[in-house]
Design a protein around this motif. Sequence first.
Motif, PDB file in Angstrom:
ATOM      1  N   GLN A   1       0.865  -1.189   0.000  1.00  0.00           N
ATOM      2  CA  GLN A   1       0.000   0.000   0.000  1.00  0.00           C
ATOM      3  C   GLN A   1       0.896   1.232   0.000  1.00  0.00           C
ATOM      4  N   ASP A   2       0.286   2.409  -0.068  1.00  0.00           N
ATOM      5  CA  ASP A   2       1.089   3.630  -0.197  1.00  0.00           C
ATOM      6  C   ASP A   2       1.773   4.006   1.112  1.00  0.00           C
ATOM      7  N   ILE A   3       2.730   4.916   1.006  1.00  0.00           N
ATOM      8  CA  ILE A   3       3.248   5.620   2.183  1.00  0.00           C
ATOM      9  C   ILE A   3       2.680   7.028   2.115  1.00  0.00           C
ATOM     10  N   SER A   4       1.740   7.316   3.012  1.00  0.00           N
ATOM     11  CA  SER A   4       1.302   8.705   3.198  1.00  0.00           C
ATOM     12  C   SER A   4       2.219   9.236   4.296  1.00  0.00           C
ATOM     13  N   CYS A   5       3.157  10.121   3.919  1.00  0.00           N
ATOM     14  CA  CYS A   5       4.228  10.491   4.855  1.00  0.00           C
ATOM     15  C   CYS A   5       3.664  11.032   6.170  1.00  0.00           C
TER      16      CYS A   5
ATOM     17  N   GLN B   1      -1.078   9.024   9.369  1.00  0.00           N
ATOM     18  CA  GLN B   1      -1.430   7.807  10.110  1.00  0.00           C
ATOM     19  C   GLN B   1      -2.400   6.888   9.363  1.00  0.00           C
ATOM     20  N   CYS B   2      -1.960   6.436   8.206  1.00  0.00           N
ATOM     21  CA  CYS B   2      -2.763   5.434   7.478  1.00  0.00           C
ATOM     22  C   CYS B   2      -1.813   4.559   6.664  1.00  0.00           C
ATOM     23  N   SER B   3      -2.385   3.630   5.963  1.00  0.00           N
ATOM     24  CA  SER B   3      -1.677   2.690   5.086  1.00  0.00           C
ATOM     25  C   SER B   3      -0.365   2.159   5.685  1.00  0.00           C
ATOM     26  N   THR B   4       0.756   2.286   4.967  1.00  0.00           N
ATOM     27  CA  THR B   4       1.994   1.629   5.422  1.00  0.00           C
ATOM     28  C   THR B   4       2.453   2.112   6.801  1.00  0.00           C
TER      29      THR B   4
ATOM     30  N   VAL C   1       4.388   7.314  -2.876  1.00  0.00           N
ATOM     31  CA  VAL C   1       4.695   8.172  -1.723  1.00  0.00           C
ATOM     32  C   VAL C   1       3.873   9.448  -1.869  1.00  0.00           C
ATOM     33  N   LEU C   2       3.076   9.738  -0.848  1.00  0.00           N
ATOM     34  CA  LEU C   2       2.250  10.961  -0.862  1.00  0.00           C
ATOM     35  C   LEU C   2       2.661  11.859   0.300  1.00  0.00           C
ATOM     36  N   SER C   3       2.456  13.154   0.132  1.00  0.00           N
ATOM     37  CA  SER C   3       2.782  14.076   1.234  1.00  0.00           C
ATOM     38  C   SER C   3       1.888  13.816   2.438  1.00  0.00           C
ATOM     39  N   THR C   4       0.628  13.493   2.172  1.00  0.00           N
ATOM     40  CA  THR C   4      -0.359  13.176   3.208  1.00  0.00           C
ATOM     41  C   THR C   4      -1.340  12.195   2.576  1.00  0.00           C
ATOM     42  N   HIS C   5      -2.330  11.723   3.354  1.00  0.00           N
ATOM     43  CA  HIS C   5      -3.420  10.996   2.690  1.00  0.00           C
ATOM     44  C   HIS C   5      -4.292  12.008   1.944  1.00  0.00           C
ATOM     45  N   THR C   6      -5.334  11.533   1.297  1.00  0.00           N
ATOM     46  CA  THR C   6      -6.069  12.408   0.373  1.00  0.00           C
ATOM     47  C   THR C   6      -7.458  12.796   0.899  1.00  0.00           C
ATOM     48  N   ALA C   7      -7.721  12.469   2.159  1.00  0.00           N
ATOM     49  CA  ALA C   7      -9.071  12.681   2.697  1.00  0.00           C
ATOM     50  C   ALA C   7      -9.156  13.944   3.561  1.00  0.00           C
ATOM     51  N   GLY C   8     -10.380  14.262   3.958  1.00  0.00           N
ATOM     52  CA  GLY C   8     -10.607  15.386   4.874  1.00  0.00           C
ATOM     53  C   GLY C   8     -10.107  16.696   4.295  1.00  0.00           C
TER      54      GLY C   8
ATOM     55  N   GLY D   1      -3.632  -2.768   0.521  1.00  0.00           N
ATOM     56  CA  GLY D   1      -4.524  -1.673   0.893  1.00  0.00           C
ATOM     57  C   GLY D   1      -4.630  -0.715  -0.273  1.00  0.00           C
ATOM     58  N   TYR D   2      -4.488   0.572   0.007  1.00  0.00           N
ATOM     59  CA  TYR D   2      -4.597   1.621  -1.022  1.00  0.00           C
ATOM     60  C   TYR D   2      -3.518   1.416  -2.083  1.00  0.00           C
ATOM     61  N   LEU D   3      -3.956   1.237  -3.317  1.00  0.00           N
ATOM     62  CA  LEU D   3      -3.015   1.092  -4.436  1.00  0.00           C
ATOM     63  C   LEU D   3      -3.291   2.255  -5.378  1.00  0.00           C
TER      64      LEU D   3
ATOM     65  N   PRO E   1      -9.935  -3.361  -0.015  1.00  0.00           N
ATOM     66  CA  PRO E   1     -10.096  -2.573  -1.254  1.00  0.00           C
ATOM     67  C   PRO E   1     -10.238  -1.080  -0.954  1.00  0.00           C
ATOM     68  N   ALA E   2      -9.265  -0.531  -0.232  1.00  0.00           N
ATOM     69  CA  ALA E   2      -9.346   0.860   0.251  1.00  0.00           C
ATOM     70  C   ALA E   2      -9.526   1.827  -0.916  1.00  0.00           C
ATOM     71  N   MET E   3     -10.745   2.284  -1.128  1.00  0.00           N
ATOM     72  CA  MET E   3     -11.004   3.170  -2.272  1.00  0.00           C
ATOM     73  C   MET E   3     -12.192   4.092  -2.060  1.00  0.00           C
TER      74      MET E   3
ATOM     75  N   LEU F   1     -16.112   7.542  -3.821  1.00  0.00           N
ATOM     76  CA  LEU F   1     -14.751   7.063  -4.107  1.00  0.00           C
ATOM     77  C   LEU F   1     -13.743   8.121  -3.659  1.00  0.00           C
ATOM     78  N   TYR F   2     -12.553   7.704  -3.244  1.00  0.00           N
ATOM     79  CA  TYR F   2     -11.473   8.663  -2.952  1.00  0.00           C
ATOM     80  C   TYR F   2     -11.144   9.430  -4.238  1.00  0.00           C
ATOM     81  N   PRO F   3     -10.575  10.668  -4.102  1.00  0.00           N
ATOM     82  CA  PRO F   3     -10.388  11.540  -5.274  1.00  0.00           C
ATOM     83  C   PRO F   3      -9.606  10.905  -6.424  1.00  0.00           C
TER      84      PRO F   3
ATOM     85  N   GLY G   1      -9.876   2.252   8.838  1.00  0.00           N
ATOM     86  CA  GLY G   1     -10.019   1.018   8.059  1.00  0.00           C
ATOM     87  C   GLY G   1      -8.672   0.313   7.935  1.00  0.00           C
ATOM     88  N   ASP G   2      -7.619   1.090   7.721  1.00  0.00           N
ATOM     89  CA  ASP G   2      -6.271   0.515   7.589  1.00  0.00           C
ATOM     90  C   ASP G   2      -5.801  -0.063   8.923  1.00  0.00           C
ATOM     91  N   ILE G   3      -6.122   0.651  10.000  1.00  0.00           N
ATOM     92  CA  ILE G   3      -5.742   0.182  11.343  1.00  0.00           C
ATOM     93  C   ILE G   3      -6.468  -1.130  11.643  1.00  0.00           C
TER      94      ILE G   3
HETATM   95  O1  PXL Z   1      -7.130   3.929   3.328  1.00  0.00           O
HETATM   96  C1  PXL Z   1      -6.920   5.211   3.670  1.00  0.00           C
HETATM   97  C2  PXL Z   1      -6.014   5.917   2.725  1.00  0.00           C
HETATM   98  C3  PXL Z   1      -4.769   5.403   2.421  1.00  0.00           C
HETATM   99  N1  PXL Z   1      -3.927   6.023   1.591  1.00  0.00           N
HETATM  100  C4  PXL Z   1      -4.276   7.179   1.002  1.00  0.00           C
HETATM  101  C5  PXL Z   1      -5.521   7.731   1.258  1.00  0.00           C
HETATM  102  C6  PXL Z   1      -6.411   7.088   2.138  1.00  0.00           C
HETATM  103  C7  PXL Z   1      -7.711   7.663   2.437  1.00  0.00           C
HETATM  104  O2  PXL Z   1      -8.098   8.685   1.990  1.00  0.00           O
HETATM  105  O3  PXL Z   1      -5.865   8.871   0.678  1.00  0.00           O
HETATM  106  C8  PXL Z   1      -3.320   7.871   0.084  1.00  0.00           C
END
Ligand code: PXL
Length: 286
Positions: free
Chosen positions: A9-13, A16-19, A40-47, A83-85, A112-114, A120-122, A219-221
Amino acid sequence: MDKKVLSIQDISCFGQCSTTVALPIISACGVECAILPSAVLSTHTAGKFRETGFTCCDLSSEFPAIEKKWIEGGIKFDAVYTGYLGTTEQIDFVKSIMSTCLADGGLKIVDPAMADGGQLYPAFGQDYVDAMKTLCACADYVLPNISEACFLTGSEYKEEYTEGYVRELCYKLEALGCKNVIITGVSLSKGNTGVAVYENGTFKHYEHKQLSQSYHGTGDIYSSAFVGALMRGLDSYVAAGLAAAYTCGCIERTIGDSDHWYGVKFEQALADLPNAINAILENNKK
Ligand code: PXL
């Protein structure tokens, strides 16, 4: 024998999610966890990050070379947990690595984190949903929330529903090819929530009190705690309940801190996990 899990799954730097939760949680369960970061993302994409934006560097181009080295080195895993791909191509690649790097009898565990809240996530569209269906179709365990189960099965998303609606989602996921289904965030009575476990034709619901707030990354936790507990040899329904209790513990430690809107304080409850797993294993010996 000690078990090895590969988490893809991704690294949201930050966030606190995914890897960044899978690695500590599975490790805390006493299970070796290797990682394959999808992006690798700067943050997750939600909120708030949905509005303020985020960076994303797709790491797919590295995947074939890593897989080749692992094949050459005879590196095999007892479970591949995804997880998130980032892309549909990555989903195809995951199928390849499941065929080359899973030990005999190894488990395919797909979160199927989506999607969440019926959306759907962005980063994702229907092509991603269609590709995710094909990955879920070969999974030993799938762990969708209600939104994801609806997208995977083409069902109408409902905020309020009956047990019949959740059972129907399970049957449709089974028809898709998923061997065992765990649907998270299933609320069947007012003030309560929980998880639905559908295994070998049997439907069970693990219920606990609904907490006043929901958070990103839970969900990831949940999935990571489930994977850790399952790999320690716990029965899947017991692992599903234990993961729910742990996730609640993380949320309880976060409620009241409005600065911490982006995830939950999973670290503060981390020690509870091996304690709970070991207590169940000890009890099973008696
Ligand atoms: O499963 C949560 C998650 C994981 N990774 C990324 C996300 C999200 C939820 O928004 O954006 C990049």
